[in-house]
Design a protein around this motif. Structure first.
Motif, PDB file in Angstrom:
ATOM      1  N   THR A 187       0.859  -1.181   0.000  1.00 60.46           N
ATOM      2  CA  THR A 187       0.000   0.000   0.000  1.00 60.46           C
ATOM      3  C   THR A 187       0.897   1.234   0.000  1.00 60.46           C
ATOM      4  N   VAL A 188       0.674   2.156  -0.930  1.00 62.18           N
ATOM      5  CA  VAL A 188       1.397   3.432  -0.923  1.00 62.18           C
ATOM      6  C   VAL A 188       0.345   4.538  -0.970  1.00 62.18           C
ATOM      7  N   ASN A 189       0.128   5.195   0.130  1.00 60.87           N
ATOM      8  CA  ASN A 189      -0.854   6.275   0.203  1.00 60.87           C
ATOM      9  C   ASN A 189      -0.170   7.633   0.237  1.00 60.87           C
ATOM     10  N   CYS A 190      -0.944   8.649  -0.113  1.00 60.37           N
ATOM     11  CA  CYS A 190      -0.383   9.999  -0.148  1.00 60.37           C
ATOM     12  C   CYS A 190      -1.360  11.001   0.439  1.00 60.37           C
ATOM     13  N   ARG A 191      -0.833  11.951   1.181  1.00 56.66           N
ATOM     14  CA  ARG A 191      -1.614  13.122   1.550  1.00 56.66           C
ATOM     15  C   ARG A 191      -0.750  14.356   1.347  1.00 56.66           C
ATOM     16  N   LEU A 192      -1.383  15.497   1.152  1.00 54.49           N
ATOM     17  CA  LEU A 192      -0.661  16.773   1.164  1.00 54.49           C
ATOM     18  C   LEU A 192      -0.822  17.355   2.557  1.00 54.49           C
ATOM     19  N   THR A 193       0.296  17.619   3.217  1.00 53.03           N
ATOM     20  CA  THR A 193       0.204  18.133   4.589  1.00 53.03           C
ATOM     21  C   THR A 193       0.272  19.656   4.649  1.00 53.03           C
ATOM     22  N   HIS A 194       1.059  20.256   3.764  1.00 52.22           N
ATOM     23  CA  HIS A 194       1.233  21.707   3.749  1.00 52.22           C
ATOM     24  C   HIS A 194       1.203  22.153   2.298  1.00 52.22           C
ATOM     25  N   VAL A 195       0.605  23.294   2.063  1.00 52.05           N
ATOM     26  CA  VAL A 195       0.527  23.788   0.680  1.00 52.05           C
ATOM     27  C   VAL A 195       0.962  25.244   0.613  1.00 52.05           C
ATOM     28  N   TYR A 196       1.498  25.622  -0.536  1.00 49.43           N
ATOM     29  CA  TYR A 196       2.104  26.935  -0.770  1.00 49.43           C
ATOM     30  C   TYR A 196       1.599  27.476  -2.103  1.00 49.43           C
ATOM     31  N   PRO A 197       1.710  28.768  -2.307  1.00 52.89           N
ATOM     32  CA  PRO A 197       1.342  29.285  -3.626  1.00 52.89           C
ATOM     33  C   PRO A 197       2.141  28.623  -4.751  1.00 52.89           C
ATOM     34  N   ASP A 198       3.371  28.245  -4.457  1.00 51.43           N
ATOM     35  CA  ASP A 198       4.216  27.698  -5.521  1.00 51.43           C
ATOM     36  C   ASP A 198       4.421  26.187  -5.452  1.00 51.43           C
ATOM     37  N   GLY A 199       3.794  25.507  -4.513  1.00 54.75           N
ATOM     38  CA  GLY A 199       3.983  24.069  -4.458  1.00 54.75           C
ATOM     39  C   GLY A 199       3.302  23.430  -3.266  1.00 54.75           C
ATOM     40  N   ALA A 200       3.633  22.186  -3.031  1.00 58.69           N
ATOM     41  CA  ALA A 200       2.980  21.449  -1.951  1.00 58.69           C
ATOM     42  C   ALA A 200       3.935  20.437  -1.359  1.00 58.69           C
ATOM     43  N   ALA A 201       3.550  19.944  -0.188  1.00 59.54           N
ATOM     44  CA  ALA A 201       4.352  18.957   0.535  1.00 59.54           C
ATOM     45  C   ALA A 201       3.583  17.636   0.605  1.00 59.54           C
ATOM     46  N   PRO A 202       3.886  16.689  -0.295  1.00 60.76           N
ATOM     47  CA  PRO A 202       3.233  15.373  -0.214  1.00 60.76           C
ATOM     48  C   PRO A 202       3.898  14.499   0.850  1.00 60.76           C
ATOM     49  N   TYR A 203       3.076  13.699   1.492  1.00 59.94           N
ATOM     50  CA  TYR A 203       3.509  12.837   2.593  1.00 59.94           C
ATOM     51  C   TYR A 203       3.029  11.432   2.242  1.00 59.94           C
ATOM     52  N   PHE A 204       3.932  10.501   2.197  1.00 59.08           N
ATOM     53  CA  PHE A 204       3.585   9.155   1.738  1.00 59.08           C
ATOM     54  C   PHE A 204       3.679   8.148   2.884  1.00 59.08           C
ATOM     55  N   THR A 205       2.774   7.185   2.862  1.00 57.79           N
ATOM     56  CA  THR A 205       2.813   6.077   3.812  1.00 57.79           C
ATOM     57  C   THR A 205       2.919   4.778   3.028  1.00 57.79           C
ATOM     58  N   VAL A 206       3.865   3.936   3.422  1.00 62.15           N
ATOM     59  CA  VAL A 206       4.070   2.644   2.773  1.00 62.15           C
ATOM     60  C   VAL A 206       3.782   1.553   3.791  1.00 62.15           C
ATOM     61  N   ALA A 207       3.040   0.545   3.392  1.00 60.13           N
ATOM     62  CA  ALA A 207       2.819  -0.607   4.266  1.00 60.13           C
ATOM     63  C   ALA A 207       2.860  -1.872   3.426  1.00 60.13           C
ATOM     64  N   VAL A 208       3.660  -2.835   3.892  1.00 62.61           N
ATOM     65  CA  VAL A 208       3.782  -4.099   3.163  1.00 62.61           C
ATOM     66  C   VAL A 208       4.256  -5.170   4.156  1.00 62.61           C
ATOM     67  N   ALA A 209       3.847  -6.394   3.914  1.00 62.87           N
ATOM     68  CA  ALA A 209       4.338  -7.483   4.764  1.00 62.87           C
ATOM     69  C   ALA A 209       5.832  -7.672   4.520  1.00 62.87           C
ATOM     70  N   GLY A 210       6.592  -7.836   5.594  1.00 63.63           N
ATOM     71  CA  GLY A 210       8.041  -7.986   5.448  1.00 63.63           C
ATOM     72  C   GLY A 210       8.457  -9.448   5.425  1.00 63.63           C
ATOM     73  N   ARG A 211       9.745  -9.677   5.619  1.00 63.18           N
ATOM     74  CA  ARG A 211      10.277 -11.044   5.701  1.00 63.18           C
ATOM     75  C   ARG A 211      11.012 -11.090   7.022  1.00 63.18           C
ATOM     76  N   PRO A 212      10.620 -12.043   7.901  1.00 61.49           N
ATOM     77  CA  PRO A 212      11.180 -12.038   9.267  1.00 61.49           C
ATOM     78  C   PRO A 212      12.704 -11.917   9.289  1.00 61.49           C
ATOM     79  N   GLY A 213      13.174 -10.934  10.025  1.00 60.61           N
ATOM     80  CA  GLY A 213      14.607 -10.738  10.176  1.00 60.61           C
ATOM     81  C   GLY A 213      15.217  -9.799   9.140  1.00 60.61           C
ATOM     82  N   ASP A 214      14.526  -9.613   8.013  1.00 53.40           N
ATOM     83  CA  ASP A 214      15.080  -8.761   6.951  1.00 53.40           C
ATOM     84  C   ASP A 214      14.437  -7.384   6.896  1.00 53.40           C
TER      85      ASP A 214
END
Lengths: 537, 537
Positions: free
Chosen positions: B441-468
């Motif tokens: 899962t890769v989700n995105c939100r904009l947390t702060h915005v400006y007249p000239d741009g924005a600040a995207p914030y991403f969250t990643v979630a995935v099952a891992g491999r034990p120990g790695d």
């Protein structure tokens, strides 16, 4: 190559010794009329100085053939680049004692030319003075001392193009030598504007604004040019510093903020991506009179601590208001202006006027505007703006009459503002009287206001003593600097440090920061080529 | 002396290995329930790690008797100061492989104590890691390598007092170790608030916010803590740097801006005069749904380029909205909030909603508020905020289930935002799949915005491999860093650089600025005592 400093209107000759265009300088009769208002001044004006009377000397270096097209030793150009435009500079020119005249004037057309000129000068022991438009009023663009083999003044006004416009991100890449009207003319076709309108607007450059952290149009929130910087290109002897275009970043200390305010000692700013604005379609303004300054200060503080964010919120004390024609009854006057590209501003003005009235302000109700574009401001605002742009010319006319006329500015937190203004008036007035034997005028206005404080701007005018003008001003300025320091008010809010403010700046600046700045300077400019004597002495 | 890192509620024990209070960590059953949502995770949670299982080693230095009362070598305190609170840190603790455990933990009570501890450490070759509240998610508060004789972690949370309040200038002098709730509680009796509410609010300090240029409450205009700084006190090995209290200044490069974002490598921030606000008396909020993200981005850009200045303007993509309960139909959701101490904000919210609707947004009309204080936000906003503060705890629960869950954030100009978001989703998703064999899962939100741009914030979630888990996250993060770099999006908008972002930061930072920063570091901290490995490697 133009012989002298250029202005935005290339058909008009710039004055080499005074402000602006030569043909806009007050004539002898106007000088006499102005002098009559200040008791003790001369009967007739000092003559306009002539380049031909200066002992220029021959340039002590010759540029290599590959750079010859970028450099001139024409006497008029050299004379026009000897100093900035402080009262101190004007009177030194009038008295035939200008600052050290540069050997050469460079006119780079772009970043490559700046690099080539700097590389050459750095290798030859030639000091480089980034001149921009040359409007410094703090000794920021002259050479003092004798530690370098020669001096090259770098006039950047041939680098005046808007190179790219990003309308989606409302940003523009602009060459640093662009004068105010030059860059605005190029942004206008896009419906955009930088909206940075210092008093020197016509004769100062983007690069100069950035290098000195200039104060601009907006009286609140985004008061300094710093806030409109997206990225910078700066040529240093250690390489070119180009930051990424970013709306904001939290990656380490801001690289741009090290160069903003560096006044040419770390590098030459060549380009910047600037945050630009849509042109305002809604404007409204009004003026409010206050019988006394105290309640006016309270009103302005309340406005600065509200969400109203006026574009203009300029408080003139009684003397300043009378001088500019904004009032003639001894009132202080608050000039208020709102503007927006997207929504009517009548409600914000009405709310601001309500706040002002709650503090005892009186004045005409604003005209309704409801979206009408570029409507005329009310009479006081309009009169004041005309006077504002004319002031430096009038200062030069008064200087020709032997008057000592200059401004200085500062900022302090609100808890200190009333006592600070009183103390400056009393102590600077006393110093001027002591130095000249004449009573002085000391006026004050607030140019920019913040939730936590304000930026007072003072004007001093007093009859001088022929030949002693510089010494008199230095005495007055020493008194001003002393009172600012005792009240912990900054040595400059937006005029910069230059060479004139160096001792006071050195006392104000924290020692570890001075150590760090010196280390940065030594690392980027190890031979001390760039603007020697500024910021670090 | 408290044995571990403190939180604002001293009656509750902090977790030494995970986020926040130990009693707020999800229990085993909740972990299992969360894990079931992410295919491929473990059947049962990893055990909560115990300090007793760590090989702490004996401290390699002993402080002099005069400093003994400021220092502890208690195992729980040492373990709790070994790392920050990134996913990387949590999983290293879970796997029994924490970062280098400091020899000692210092708890200065004020600036004098900081100076004494730093002087001692600097003289003994002991590295000093300014720990603040320890909430770094970028490896900012751990020691790596072996170049120092020992390591002292400096926990500043015992320096939590508001020392002075200037209600006229709306300013407060605050010790840098104050945690968010601690300083807000002391400002409240004055009707004032700093209004800096990062996700880490309860467990991070003013000094940490300043040292990392933290992003705060306001989504527009004054987004970073930098904008609220009036002056700083910073203890460096070369002396204490105390800037003047000023609302603004144009005197050279800003001394404060060199230390803001310096992440502890130049000095330890001990106090700051901060610009504080009156508590808002008017609030209004609403949420707007968008079927697609593209028009939502256009709406947010229009809002950012208006004068409306929403306090909250947070755009959640469909995945983020679903996760936080703000929508369940695949819509993107824009959370809007306005607040003011002085005037009703209904009109501004209405104008913002009109703009959002013009771009295809749909949603409930806001409730009328007309000055009612502290009214409840609408349901989506409220749900989202609760989820926001709970998220780091849930991340730790998922980590115990073998999941790889982390966030990263950036900022870029508007012209690049849509392609950037698409590229991050695609490339980070692909990297996660490649590293784990599981869809991410890769989700995105904009947390702060400006007249000239924005600040995207991403969250990643995935099952891992034990120990790695660490290696997997490092692979995913490398892909994220690469895509940000290719899109010229900053390596961090407000999480800071620390040690984890150093290679990408070094590529982004202009070389001459790096040279200047290195020179400043060598001048202020010649023995390299302060937070070695951060910013400069």
């Amino acid at each position: 190559m133009p012989a002298t400093t250029t202005g935005p209107d290339s058909s008009r000759a710039r004055s080499w010794w005074g402000w602006g265009y030569a043909d806009a300088q007050p004539g002898d009769a106007e000088c006499v009329a102005m002098g009559a208002l200040l008791p003790g001044t001369l009967d007739r004006p000092l003559p306009v100085p002539r380049v031909a009377d200066l002992a220029l000397g021959r340039p002590r270096v010759t540029p290599p053939a590959s750079l010859a097209h970028l450099v001139t030793d024409e006497p008029g150009a050299r004379a026009a680049h000897a100093m900035g435009k402080a009262y101190r500079d004007v009177v030194r020119a009038l008295r035939g004692r200008p600052g050290r005249i540069p050997d050469l004037v460079g006119r780079p057309g772009g970043e490559r030319d700046v690099t080539d000129l700097l590389d050459w000068a750095d290798g030859q022991g030639v000091a480089v003075i980034p001149f921009g438009g040359g409007s410094s009023v703090v000794g920021g663009v002259e050479y003092r001392g004798d530690a370098h083999r020669a001096v090259l003044s770098l006039d950047t006004t041939s680098m005046g193009r808007v190179l790219e416009v990003d309308t989606v991100s409302r940003s523009a890449r602009i060459q640093a030598g662009a004068l105010g009207p030059v860059l605005e003319a190029q942004l206008r076709p896009y419906g955009l504007t930088l909206r940075h309108f210092p008093q020197s607007f016509e004769f100062s450059t983007l690069g100069g604004w950035l290098a000195t952290r200039a104060g601009g149009h907006y009286a609140t929130v985004r008061t300094h040019i710093d806030d409109f910087v997206q990225s910078l290109s700066v040529v240093t002897p250690a390489g070119t510093n180009t930051s990424w275009r970013l709306p904001a970043s939290g990656a380490g200390p801001s690289p741009d903020r090290l160069f903003l305010g560096s006044e040419g000692i770390l590098g030459v700013i060549t380009e910047a991506w600037m945050r630009v604005q849509e042109r305002p379609r809604h404007k409204a303004s009004a003026s409010v009179a206050f019988a006394d300054l105290g309640p006016a200060l309270d009103a302005v503080r309340a406005l600065a601590q509200s969400d109203l964010a006026p574009a203009n919120c300029r408080l003139l004390d009684a003397g300043e208001a009378a001088l500019s024609g904004a009032s003639d009854d001894g009132s202080a006057v608050l000039l208020l202006g709102f503007e927006s590209a997207t929504a009517p501003v009548d409600d914000r003005l009405a709310a601001a006027l309500e706040t002002a009235r709650a503090h005892g302000g009186t004045g005409a109700a604003p005209e309704p505007e409801s979206g009408r574009a570029e409507r005329a401001a009310d009479a006081a605002v309009s009169d004041w703006r005309t006077a504002f742009l004319r002031m430096p010319y009038l200062r030069d006319g008064l200087a020709r009459m032997g008057a000592v006329v200059e401004t200085f500015e500062t900022a302090a937190t609100w808890d200190r503002i009333p006592a600070l203004i009183d103390a400056v008036r009393a102590e600077v007035g006393a110093a001027a009287l002591k130095a000249t034997g004449h009573p002085a005028t000391v006026n004050c206005r607030l140019t920019h206001v913040y939730p936590d404080g304000a930026a007072p701007y003072f004007t001093v005018a007093v009859a001088g003593r022929p030949g002693d003008e510089v010494a008199i001003w230095d005495d007055i300025k020493a008194a001003a600097t002393d009172v600012l320091h005792r009240h912990r008010a900054t040595v400059t809010h937006h005029h910069a440090v230059g060479r004139d403010h160096l001792p006071a700046y050195a006392r104000q600046r924290p020692d570890p920061f001075a150590t760090a700045l010196r280390a940065a300077k030594d690392a980027l400019d190890p031979r001390g080529t760039l603007n020697p004597g500024v910021l670090l002495g």
